[in-house]
Design an enzyme around this catalytic site. Structure first.
Site, PDB file in Angstrom:
ATOM      1  N   ARG A  80       0.832  -1.189   0.000  1.00  0.00           N
ATOM      2  CA  ARG A  80       0.000   0.000   0.000  1.00  0.00           C
ATOM      3  C   ARG A  80       0.872   1.247   0.000  1.00  0.00           C
ATOM      4  NH1 ARG A  80      -1.764   0.813   4.382  1.00  0.00           N
ATOM      5  NH2 ARG A  80      -1.112  -1.034   5.525  1.00  0.00           N
ATOM      6  N   TYR A 208      -1.664  -3.513  -6.903  1.00  0.00           N
ATOM      7  CA  TYR A 208      -1.376  -4.323  -5.726  1.00  0.00           C
ATOM      8  C   TYR A 208      -2.349  -4.164  -4.563  1.00  0.00           C
ATOM      9  CZ  TYR A 208       1.413  -7.016  -2.501  1.00  0.00           C
ATOM     10  OH  TYR A 208       1.836  -7.980  -1.629  1.00  0.00           O
ATOM     11  N   GLY A 209      -2.751  -5.258  -3.995  1.00  0.00           N
ATOM     12  CA  GLY A 209      -3.438  -5.328  -2.703  1.00  0.00           C
ATOM     13  C   GLY A 209      -4.404  -4.194  -2.435  1.00  0.00           C
ATOM     14  N   LYS A 217      -9.649  -2.335   1.645  1.00  0.00           N
ATOM     15  CA  LYS A 217      -9.388  -1.201   2.521  1.00  0.00           C
ATOM     16  C   LYS A 217     -10.130   0.060   2.062  1.00  0.00           C
ATOM     17  CE  LYS A 217      -6.845  -3.309   5.497  1.00  0.00           C
ATOM     18  NZ  LYS A 217      -5.977  -4.379   5.085  1.00  0.00           N
ATOM     19  N   HIS A 237     -10.555  -2.353  11.375  1.00  0.00           N
ATOM     20  CA  HIS A 237      -9.470  -3.225  10.902  1.00  0.00           C
ATOM     21  C   HIS A 237      -9.264  -4.341  11.932  1.00  0.00           C
ATOM     22  CE1 HIS A 237      -4.982  -3.431   9.423  1.00  0.00           C
ATOM     23  NE2 HIS A 237      -5.740  -4.269   8.758  1.00  0.00           N
ATOM     24  N   SER A 259      -1.339  -3.585  10.359  1.00  0.00           N
ATOM     25  CA  SER A 259      -0.985  -4.472   9.257  1.00  0.00           C
ATOM     26  C   SER A 259       0.250  -5.303   9.610  1.00  0.00           C
ATOM     27  CB  SER A 259      -0.695  -3.645   8.007  1.00  0.00           C
ATOM     28  OG  SER A 259      -1.846  -2.888   7.687  1.00  0.00           O
ATOM     29  N   CYS A 261       0.638  -7.574  11.855  1.00  0.00           N
ATOM     30  CA  CYS A 261       0.881  -7.701  13.298  1.00  0.00           C
ATOM     31  C   CYS A 261       0.088  -8.844  13.922  1.00  0.00           C
ATOM     32  CB  CYS A 261       0.592  -6.388  14.007  1.00  0.00           C
ATOM     33  SG  CYS A 261       1.798  -5.111  13.612  1.00  0.00           S
ATOM     34  N   ASN A 265      -3.082 -14.727  11.902  1.00  0.00           N
ATOM     35  CA  ASN A 265      -2.605 -15.805  12.770  1.00  0.00           C
ATOM     36  C   ASN A 265      -3.520 -16.023  13.968  1.00  0.00           C
ATOM     37  OD1 ASN A 265       0.236 -17.146  12.159  1.00  0.00           O
ATOM     38  ND2 ASN A 265       0.146 -15.126  11.209  1.00  0.00           N
ATOM     39  N   ASP A 286      -9.397  -9.755   8.855  1.00  0.00           N
ATOM     40  CA  ASP A 286      -8.846  -8.418   8.567  1.00  0.00           C
ATOM     41  C   ASP A 286      -9.814  -7.270   8.828  1.00  0.00           C
ATOM     42  OD1 ASP A 286      -6.450  -7.064   7.558  1.00  0.00           O
ATOM     43  OD2 ASP A 286      -7.671  -6.444   5.854  1.00  0.00           O
ATOM     44  N   ASN A 374       6.328  -8.558   1.955  1.00  0.00           N
ATOM     45  CA  ASN A 374       4.874  -8.341   1.887  1.00  0.00           C
ATOM     46  C   ASN A 374       4.241  -9.250   0.831  1.00  0.00           C
ATOM     47  OD1 ASN A 374       2.443  -7.090   2.725  1.00  0.00           O
ATOM     48  ND2 ASN A 374       2.526  -5.658   1.006  1.00  0.00           N
ATOM     49  N   SER A 375       4.885 -10.389   0.536  1.00  0.00           N
ATOM     50  CA  SER A 375       4.262 -11.325  -0.407  1.00  0.00           C
ATOM     51  C   SER A 375       2.986 -11.859   0.237  1.00  0.00           C
ATOM     52  CB  SER A 375       5.216 -12.462  -0.771  1.00  0.00           C
ATOM     53  OG  SER A 375       5.752 -13.079   0.383  1.00  0.00           O
ATOM     54  N   ARG A 376       1.999 -12.182  -0.591  1.00  0.00           N
ATOM     55  CA  ARG A 376       0.665 -12.477  -0.077  1.00  0.00           C
ATOM     56  C   ARG A 376       0.071 -13.722  -0.713  1.00  0.00           C
ATOM     57  NH1 ARG A 376      -1.666  -8.924   4.042  1.00  0.00           N
ATOM     58  NH2 ARG A 376       0.011  -7.414   4.324  1.00  0.00           N
ATOM     59  N   ARG A 407       2.750  -3.887  17.704  1.00  0.00           N
ATOM     60  CA  ARG A 407       4.036  -4.574  17.666  1.00  0.00           C
ATOM     61  C   ARG A 407       5.036  -3.661  18.362  1.00  0.00           C
ATOM     62  NH1 ARG A 407       6.750  -8.230  13.856  1.00  0.00           N
ATOM     63  NH2 ARG A 407       4.756  -8.618  12.843  1.00  0.00           N
ATOM     64  N   ASN A 503      -0.900 -17.765  22.273  1.00  0.00           N
ATOM     65  CA  ASN A 503      -1.729 -16.570  22.518  1.00  0.00           C
ATOM     66  C   ASN A 503      -3.109 -16.951  23.071  1.00  0.00           C
ATOM     67  OD1 ASN A 503       0.347 -14.950  21.625  1.00  0.00           O
ATOM     68  ND2 ASN A 503      -0.413 -14.832  19.516  1.00  0.00           N
TER      69      ASN A 503
END
Ligand code: GTP
Ligand code: SPV
Ligand code: MN
Length: 591
Positions: A80, A208-209, A217, A237, A259, A261, A265, A286, A374-376, A407, A503
């Site tokens: 972004r 991109y994205g 977004k 978000h 983003s 962070c 996961n 997200d 930042n590969s997705r 983070r 976590n």
């Protein structure tokens, strides 16, 4: 009126406003062809075939990664671009110091010049989409016009795209207009413009994205947050996760982390072996749209239908669910390749790369990364082995707790609870986090990222916090608010908390707090776990590390309060007085 050559389709008749707008864009951008996307499997297959032929998409090893493809983006177009993203409101103050602003007429004029004739030789795709379950009163629709088939493929995975969405638009009588062209992919001719007052987005020069998949977004956060404010809900978000305890009860938590962070996961967490009987259900990874429900609780839907997730770091140990999920029907962007034509990324653990994220020969000895940080992966939510059936519930899921996190190598403890909603809004507004590769610019710099929405709030943060306070006042049974930090580091720079599956230990404490089943230690900044209340059985973390993870340093927090005061000042009168009052409270308690 002359019409472009296009395949016969009865679809535009369903939503005449869409047809009119498409025609005006066609005249401006002069494409060779217009294609109305129906969202069918056959359409998707044709698009993929077409991109394979042109070399824009590479089929991966179909034995080990069936249905998977790889796309490389332009090397200058990998994340972004926050400095090129604008909120174009009539009144500059409405966009706020948290956004870049441009006057709507100026922005429209600039974009018109860029879009003029830009689709010559290309196909104009009309992508009708619905954010949220098709039959949910909370869902909102949009139409993205794009000249990128790669974007169409992504949108078909990330949203409910095609015929059903167009039908809903005809019923709703309104939609968000998103116009996108990859243009020349020239960073000097790249803009992501938002016109919240007109429910419109114009994006040029990136494929991109978040710059190009406009449902994500641009619509579901920037435009939707603006709409949410006027309509009394929240567009955030946040991941949404269902946590089922060994007694079989499932509670839902929404969590806002900046983003890269840890949202995906946490949303797909695998309980540690030492916590048998726990089960996790992903609702979203997200974005969350949160509405006060008729019973006084807050309900959340996930407006998306897929995941556009960070690839590096995904392996069997960190996130087996995601690791398995991306072994079929997945579109990879900017990963490396092995000699067996398998995708490769840092932290995959298995195999080694032979070419990097630009398709160039990769020598491991170079020491640099082979996959872009930042590969997705783009993959349908239904591919997730723990996808919650409640994700399709038109009314959403009731939220027990909202968790904010950043983070941060220091200061912020592993977990603490806000005193009440108003204090929690300050806690959310105070989120600070190290920047990541998800946006262009320097990585690892701590910045304020209120509610993880710094890049995504479509209006003035002062008004946004006031709106949060207002929503809380209206809720008879508001969720409890918490703050977590998985990223504390020791003197050697190593993570002090194991993170990932572990976590869940923190989530268990949070849910017990919500149910009134556990006490807490009151501190100046909020409530922390009493020693012994966090379940650490089987966790690999020392007592001294735990002490450090749950410590509140008065000096560090006094500094934090004064930084927060300075930050609030930037918003002048628009920052609610309640926020400064909360800072006064913390300062007083710090002594
Ligand atoms: P966006 O899609 O950009 O919004 O990111 P996200 O918030 O979904 O982040 P994601 O879950 O993809 O994680 C980003 C990176 O952080 C990955 O490389 C993960 O491996 C890493 N990560 C996630 N959770 C943890 C954790 O608990 N501890 C540590 N140390 N790293 C984590
Ligand atoms: C983020 O940056 O928060 C993402 C990726 O989720 S993007 O779609 O590019 O916004
Ligand atoms: Mn995100």
């Amino acid at each position: 009126m002359a019409t472009a050559p296009q395949a016969f389709t009865p679809l535009p008749l369903l939503a005449p406003d869409v047809a009119e707008w498409v025609e005006s864009v066609r005249q401006l951008t002069t494409p060779d062809r217009v294609h109305w996307c129906d969202g069918s499997a056959a359409e998707l297959a044709r698009l993929k075939q077409q991109l394979e032929k042109s070399g824009e998409l590479k089929q991966l090893n179909q034995t080990t990664f069936p249905g998977c493809h790889l796309a490389y983006s332009h090397p200058s177009d990998v994340a972004r671009v926050e400095h090129l993203t604008f909120i174009c409101t009539r009144n500059k103050e409405d966009a706020g110091p948290n956004n870049n602003w441009m006057a709507p007429e100026e922005a429209r004029a600039r974009m018109r010049a860029l879009f003029k004739g830009c689709m010559k030789g290309r196909t104009l795709y009309v992508v009708p989409y619905c954010m949220g379950p098709i039959d949910s009163p909370y869902s909102r629709c949009g139409v993205e016009i794009t000249d990128s088939a790669y974007v169409v493929i992504n949108m078909s995975i990330m949203t409910r795209m095609g015929h059903a969405a167009l039908e809903r638009i005809a019923r709703d009588g309104r939609f968000v207009k998103g116009l996108h062209s990859t243009g020349e992919l020239d960073p000097d001719r790249r803009f992501i413009m938002h016109f919240p007052e007109d429910l419109a987005i114009e994006s040029y020069g990136s494929g991109y994205g978040g710059n190009a998949l406009l449902g994500k977004k641009c619509h579901a956060l920037r435009i939707a947050s603006w709409q949410a404010r006027t309509e009394g809900w929240l567009a955030e978000h946040m991941l949404i996760v269902g946590i089922q305890n060994p007694q079989g009860e499932t509670r839902y938590i929404a969590a806002a982390f900046p983003s890269a962070c840890g949202k995906t996961n946490l949303a797909m967490l695998i309980p540690p072996e030492s916590m048998p009987g726990w089960k996790i259900w992903t609702v979203g990874d997200d974005i969350a749209w949160l509405h006060p429900g008729p019973d006084g609780r807050l309900y959340a839907i996930n407006p998306e239908a897929g995941y556009f997730g960070v690839v590096p770091g995904t392996n069997r140990a960190t996130n087996k669910n995601a690791f398995d999920m991306i072994h079929r029907d997945t579109l990879f962007t900017n990963v490396a390749l092995t000699a067996d034509n398998e995708p490769w990324w840092e932290g995959r653990k298995l195999n080694t790369p032979v070419t990097d994220w630009q398709g160039k020969p990769y020598k491991t000895a170079d020491g640099g990364v082979s996959a872009h940080p930042n590969s997705r992966f783009t993959v349908a939510a239904r591919n997730n082995p723990i996808y919650s059936p409640r994700s399709e519930d038109p009314m959403g899921v009731p939220i027990s707790a909202i968790v904010f996190g950043g983070r941060r190598r220091e200061v912020a403890p592993l977990v603490y609870e806000a005193r009440d909603w108003q204090h929690g809004v300050l806690v959310g507004a105070s989120v600070a986090s190290e920047t990541t590769a998800a946006a262009t610019g320097e990585v690892g710099v701590v910045r304020r990222d209120p509610m993880a929405m710094k890049p995504f709030a479509g209006y003035n943060f002062g008004d946004y916090w006031a709106h949060w306070l207002e929503v809380g006042r209206k809720l008879e049974h508001p969720p409890r608010l918490f703050h977590v930090n998985w990223f504390r580091r020791d003197a050697d720079g190593k993570f002090m908390w194991p993170g990932f599956g572990d976590n869940l230990r923190v989530m268990e404490w949070i849910l017990k707090r919500c149910a009134g089943q556990v006490g807490a230690r009151e501190s100046a900044i909020g409530y922390l776990p009493n020693p012994g209340d966090l379940n650490l059985e089987g966790a690999n973390v020392s007592e001294s590390a735990m002490k450090e993870l749950l410590a509140v340093s008065p000096d560090a927090w006094r500094n934090e309060v004064s930084e927060m005061r300075a930050y609030l000042k930037e918003f002048g009168d628009r920052a609610p007085a309640e926020m400064s009052a909360e800072l006064d409270g913390i300062e007083k308690r710090l002594g």
